[in-house]
Design an enzyme around this catalytic site. Sequence first.
Site, PDB file in Angstrom:
ATOM      1  N   LYS A  80      37.523  36.538  41.079  1.00 59.37           N
ATOM      2  CA  LYS A  80      36.793  36.345  39.821  1.00 59.37           C
ATOM      3  C   LYS A  80      35.725  37.436  39.657  1.00 59.37           C
ATOM      4  O   LYS A  80      36.056  38.592  39.650  1.00 59.37           O
ATOM      5  CB  LYS A  80      36.205  34.935  39.796  1.00 59.37           C
ATOM      6  CG  LYS A  80      37.188  33.831  40.274  1.00 59.37           C
ATOM      7  CD  LYS A  80      38.355  33.616  39.334  1.00 59.37           C
ATOM      8  CE  LYS A  80      39.464  32.743  39.926  1.00 59.37           C
ATOM      9  NZ  LYS A  80      39.043  31.438  40.441  1.00 59.37           N
ATOM     10  N   ARG A 134      44.655  41.249  61.565  1.00 62.08           N
ATOM     11  CA  ARG A 134      44.258  39.860  61.313  1.00 62.08           C
ATOM     12  C   ARG A 134      42.947  39.522  62.037  1.00 62.08           C
ATOM     13  O   ARG A 134      42.198  38.657  61.603  1.00 62.08           O
ATOM     14  CB  ARG A 134      45.371  38.871  61.708  1.00 62.08           C
ATOM     15  CG  ARG A 134      44.987  37.397  61.482  1.00 62.08           C
ATOM     16  CD  ARG A 134      46.192  36.473  61.343  1.00 62.08           C
ATOM     17  NE  ARG A 134      47.125  36.604  62.423  1.00 62.08           N
ATOM     18  CZ  ARG A 134      46.962  36.104  63.659  1.00 62.08           C
ATOM     19  NH1 ARG A 134      45.880  35.418  63.956  1.00 62.08           N
ATOM     20  NH2 ARG A 134      47.884  36.277  64.584  1.00 62.08           N
TER      21      ARG A 134
HETATM   22  C1  LIG Z   1      39.480  30.480  41.425  1.00 60.90           C
HETATM   23  C2  LIG Z   1      38.560  29.585  42.139  1.00 60.90           C
HETATM   24  C3  LIG Z   1      38.818  29.173  43.464  1.00 60.90           C
HETATM   25  C4  LIG Z   1      40.085  29.530  44.194  1.00 60.90           C
HETATM   26  O1  LIG Z   1      40.207  30.911  44.348  1.00 60.90           O
HETATM   27  P1  LIG Z   1      41.627  31.665  44.453  1.00 60.90           P
HETATM   28  O2  LIG Z   1      41.217  33.089  44.633  1.00 60.90           O
HETATM   29  O3  LIG Z   1      42.392  31.399  43.211  1.00 60.90           O
HETATM   30  O4  LIG Z   1      42.315  31.104  45.652  1.00 60.90           O
HETATM   31  C5  LIG Z   1      37.883  28.379  44.080  1.00 60.90           C
HETATM   32  N1  LIG Z   1      36.772  27.976  43.449  1.00 60.90           N
HETATM   33  C6  LIG Z   1      36.505  28.335  42.182  1.00 60.90           C
HETATM   34  C7  LIG Z   1      35.258  27.840  41.526  1.00 60.90           C
HETATM   35  C8  LIG Z   1      37.381  29.138  41.480  1.00 60.90           C
HETATM   36  O5  LIG Z   1      37.126  29.480  40.214  1.00 60.90           O
END
Ligand SMILES: *Cc1c(COP(=O)(O)O)cnc(C)c1O
Length: 404
Positions: free
Chosen positions: A212, A62
């Site tokens: 993403k 951590r």
């Molecule tokens: C998906 C997303 C998040 C959150 O991310 P997670 O990995 O789902 O916790 C934050 N900001 C944007 C623009 C996103 O598309």
Amino acid sequence: MSTEPRRPATRCAHGGASRRGPGGANEPFQRPIAQSTIFDLGTSAEAEAIFSGAHKGYAYSRFGNPSVEVLAAMIADLEGGAEALVTSSGNAAVLCAVTAGLAGRDGPLVTHHDVYGGSFELLRILSSIHRVPVEIVDSTNTEAWLDAVSRAGAVLLETPSNPLMRLIDIAGTVARAHAGGAPVIVDNTVATPFNQRPFDFGADWIVHSTSKYLNGHSDMIGGCLVRQENLSAMHRTIHKNLGGTVNALDAWLVQRGRRTFALRMEAHNRNGQAVAEWLLRRPEVARVHYPGLATYPQAELFRRQMKHGGALLAFELAGGEEAACRFLDRVGLILHAVSLGGMESLATRPAMSSHRGMTSEARQRAGVSDSLIRLSVGVEAIEDLFADLEQALAGRPDARPVGG
Ligand SMILES: *Cc1c(COP(=O)(O)O)cnc(C)c1O
């Protein structure tokens, strides 16, 4: 050997691989995954040196982990920042950045009402349970936005916004925020560092959901925060103790995804632009939200701030909610799924998915209509995407392709 700095695409392609150190044995080209909770601290003197920071070392994953640090360095390099911290989700990154940004500040956290739904929910918890002052502003009202920003403790902005692809002027926001001493956090998940460089416009922090585009393979959840300047001991303490630590395997997956990042983004940008232009010509489509279109209302800001339009877009169907549901029932190649940024094309109806946590009133204020479809355009052959969109829009009962 050339001493010229290598281009980003080259650094992406080679990133993460290790080479023989001076005098050392040959190493595996791919970095091993440091899948370990704990590390051997050695003698008392060695342990003391590790804990005091006199000697680089690890104690507990951590606090720090070699696989995670490889990824942190790569992400800092991608964004052109000094240092980065890696988290277990994008939400954890937003929480860390907001906490670090507000530390020692009096004013509210200022953000806009079309910030990502998960961030909106997180801020709602912070304000209702932890009494963190949060001010949510309509960023399309530039005067109100800049006024709130100038009084802010810290600013969180997302551009382009999700799903309506509205842009916020980063440089203009930074100028007003910095005049009042507030740091600016930019969520660069949708644009990616390939298409937009927030540090060039003076941003202090960048946050990402690595789930993403940065990972790009839809096989993990993660996030990161990058600072333009070096991180302080307080920033590291916040990160370590809020607890949103990523595990070594997920960090390793993102560093592997980064090797194809430049290639993927070129394909995403090409397909995103082509699909947006195609949709614009369709009679079934009432409106297309995509910054790369010539008809885009913020075209001037787009040219100033972004290099490409990206691959996330939204469109409204002329047939309303019913047509939007039918479209989702009919897509074959395109997957009906949340998220974005993977190599596969994904479609959702935000009113039913990402924005259902908002009250319908808040959703209306944010401009998310019931007929809105969000499309994350993947890297498939463009002809196959057009064919799937065509049959899903046309709504002929026998047209759905088999085995999509
Ligand atoms: C998906 C997303 C998040 C959150 O991310 P997670 O990995 O789902 O916790 C934050 N900001 C944007 C623009 C996103 O598309």
